[in-house]
Design an enzyme around this catalytic site. Structure first.
Site, mmCIF file in Angstrom:
data_model
loop_
_atom_site.group_PDB
_atom_site.id
_atom_site.type_symbol
_atom_site.label_atom_id
_atom_site.label_comp_id
_atom_site.label_asym_id
_atom_site.label_seq_id
_atom_site.Cartn_x
_atom_site.Cartn_y
_atom_site.Cartn_z
ATOM 1 N N ALA A 69 0.811 -1.242 0.007
ATOM 2 C CA ALA A 69 -0.093 -0.038 0.040
ATOM 3 C C ALA A 69 0.776 1.132 -0.104
ATOM 4 C CB ALA A 69 -1.189 -0.031 1.042
ATOM 5 N N THR A 70 1.910 1.153 0.639
ATOM 6 C CA THR A 70 2.902 2.207 0.764
ATOM 7 C C THR A 70 3.164 2.682 -0.891
ATOM 8 O OG1 THR A 70 4.031 1.865 2.829
ATOM 9 C CG2 THR A 70 5.198 3.239 1.475
ATOM 10 N N ASN A 148 -5.490 3.358 11.476
ATOM 11 C CA ASN A 148 -4.856 2.234 11.979
ATOM 12 C C ASN A 148 -4.426 2.082 13.290
ATOM 13 O OD1 ASN A 148 -2.946 4.192 10.819
ATOM 14 N ND2 ASN A 148 -1.342 3.006 11.624
ATOM 15 N N GLN A 178 -7.097 -0.196 6.042
ATOM 16 C CA GLN A 178 -7.750 -0.743 7.436
ATOM 17 C C GLN A 178 -9.010 -1.035 7.103
ATOM 18 O OE1 GLN A 178 -6.028 -2.237 9.513
ATOM 19 N NE2 GLN A 178 -3.986 -1.317 9.455
ATOM 20 N N SER A 198 -3.642 -3.148 0.601
ATOM 21 C CA SER A 198 -2.613 -3.910 1.203
ATOM 22 C C SER A 198 -3.000 -5.337 1.300
ATOM 23 C CB SER A 198 -1.965 -3.312 2.472
ATOM 24 O OG SER A 198 -0.832 -4.143 2.934
ATOM 25 N N GLY A 199 -2.204 -6.356 0.738
ATOM 26 C CA GLY A 199 -2.521 -7.683 0.923
ATOM 27 C C GLY A 199 -2.534 -8.278 2.418
ATOM 28 N N HIS A 200 -1.124 -7.967 3.018
ATOM 29 C CA HIS A 200 -1.020 -8.509 3.995
ATOM 30 C C HIS A 200 -1.814 -8.274 5.473
ATOM 31 C CE1 HIS A 200 1.435 -5.437 6.460
ATOM 32 N NE2 HIS A 200 1.482 -4.662 5.398
ATOM 33 N N THR A 236 7.848 -7.370 -14.425
ATOM 34 C CA THR A 236 6.902 -8.557 -14.309
ATOM 35 C C THR A 236 6.201 -8.893 -12.931
ATOM 36 O OG1 THR A 236 8.619 -9.628 -15.592
ATOM 37 C CG2 THR A 236 7.093 -10.929 -14.642
ATOM 38 N N CYS A 322 4.068 0.625 12.487
ATOM 39 C CA CYS A 322 5.298 1.197 11.271
ATOM 40 C C CYS A 322 6.359 2.179 11.916
ATOM 41 C CB CYS A 322 4.805 1.875 10.116
ATOM 42 S SG CYS A 322 3.751 0.828 9.204
#
Ligand code: PLP
Length: 376
Positions: A69-70, A148, A178, A198-200, A236, A322
């Site tokens: 996301a950053t 967050n 979030q 963001s995936g995580h 890629t 973070c």
């Protein structure tokens, strides 16, 4: 360990990990290749794109994969600001943004843009405060959907609608990290132009993110290379992570309502437990999501309590992950004292957390209150 730090990162779902592994050892073609394996890889790429687009109710071409996301936020904010530079230089944001947004904005401020940072009013954000700051030189608004650290929800629908009504040239970026898969963002109804996810944070691996970009939005690119991802994120594509992101999105989105009900039960139980403990202060108001709860344990610094809990088998966070031990100032920004921020603990849920685990966590916090030495 009992894991209560899901706003920092989450466990990868087995189905997502399986999808990832399959892309590493079976369908490992390059989506740009013209042969059969390339076409298979491209199909996986686009089916993940569609699963994410489904959450935003947008077209699949409007989803751009990034590494996190950053990165999405850098592409969005810098790209929007530099593409609109000729028409104006005012950017509006809030005082409680994540570093991903705040640091992009600081960079732009150092490069001649005028930045208006809106403070909350009585701990809350009102669209009006943001709309009042718009002038005819305003080019971008960047706001988060859910904070967050304390789970505060910002009124992005009202902000976007009113902002576009006042000045239709303004681009609107939302940090939806979030809220993604937890609160629906229907881009047919909410006129935002860009959104970072963001995936995580939703049970996909670390190192994969995406940017929603409304069709027709023009932003300046700042990475150069191949034509992948709409020319904005060359290189890629990380297919194994993208496949996992798609599956994690599908599963979380399908279970969204059920999950929210689960989080509400957990939050209510936690609130009932702390109600009888005058030394625990709640920093998450009624306007906050049920899956992020911020509390301060009077007199005991966050890090001291965090490590005490860690020894007892619990993972929680002190403020934002973070910023590590550095305080972000978000809680002070919404009106709490520095001492209260110094003693803040964030508890964030996943579907795996139970009422019993909350009881054990609260028992451990109470044990800490009895044995730890108070700083104040
Ligand atoms: N925005 C918010 C609100 C976050 O909570 C985070 C991560 O903590 C980010 C942005 C950055 O996400 P990523 O780790 O994918 O770069």
């Amino acid at each position: 360990m009992y894991y209560f730090d899901n706003a920092s990162t989450t466990k990868v779902l087995k189905q997502a990990a399986d999808a990832s592994l399959k892309c590493m050892i079976e369908t490992y073609g390059n989506p740009s290749s013209l042969h059969k394996m390339g076409v298979e890889a491209e199909d996986i790429l686009n089916s993940s794109r569609k699963l994410i687009a489904n959450v935003f109710n947008c077209k699949y071409e409007e989803i751009i994969f990034t590494s996190c996301a950053t990165e999405s936020t850098n592409i969005a904010i810098l790209g929007a600001a530099y593409s609109k530079k000729r028409t104006g230089n005012r950017i509006i944001t809030t005082t409680i943004e994540h570093a991903a947004t705040a640091q992009c904005i600081n960079h732009l401020e150092n490069n001649g843009f005028e930045i208006i940072r809106i403070h909350p009013t009585n701990g809350k954000y009102y669209a009006k405060d943001i709309i009042d700051a718009i002038d005819d030189k305003t080019i971008l608004i960047s706001v988060m959907h859910v904070n967050n650290e304390n789970g505060l929800i910002l009124p992005i629908e009202e902000i976007a609608k009113e902002a576009k009504r006042k000045n239709s040239n303004i681009l609107i970026h939302v940090d939806a990290v979030q809220s993604f898969c937890k609160i629906p963002i229907n881009t047919n109804k909410i006129p935002i132009d860009l959104a970072s996810i963001s995936g995580h944070k939703i049970n996909a691996p670390k190192g994969i993110g995406a940017l929603y970009m409304r069709k027709g939005t023009k932003i300046q690119r700042h990475s150069f290379g191949g034509p992948q991802e709409n020319n904005l994120r060359p290189g890629t594509e990380a297919l194994p992570s993208i496949a996992a992101f798609g599956i994690a999105t599908k599963i979380n989105f399908e279970n969204m309502n059920e999950s929210i009900e689960h989080y509400k039960i957990l939050k209510n139980h936690l609130l009932e437990r702390i109600e009888n403990n005058p030394e625990i202060l709640l920093n998450s108001s009624d306007n906050c999501v049920p899956y992020i709860i911020n509390i301060s344990i009077k007199g005991i610094r966050s890090e001291i309590m965090l490590h005490f809990l860690e020894e007892k088998g619990f993972c929680v966070s002190s403020g934002s992950a973070c910023s590590k031990s550095k305080k972000s100032g978000v809680l002070q920004s919404v009106g709490y004292s520095k001492q209260r921020e110094d003693c803040a603990i964030r508890i964030s849920f996943s579907r795996e957390n139970t009422i019993n685990q909350i009881d054990l966590l609260l028992d451990a916090i109470e044990a800490g209150q009895k044995s730890l030495i108070k700083a104040y």
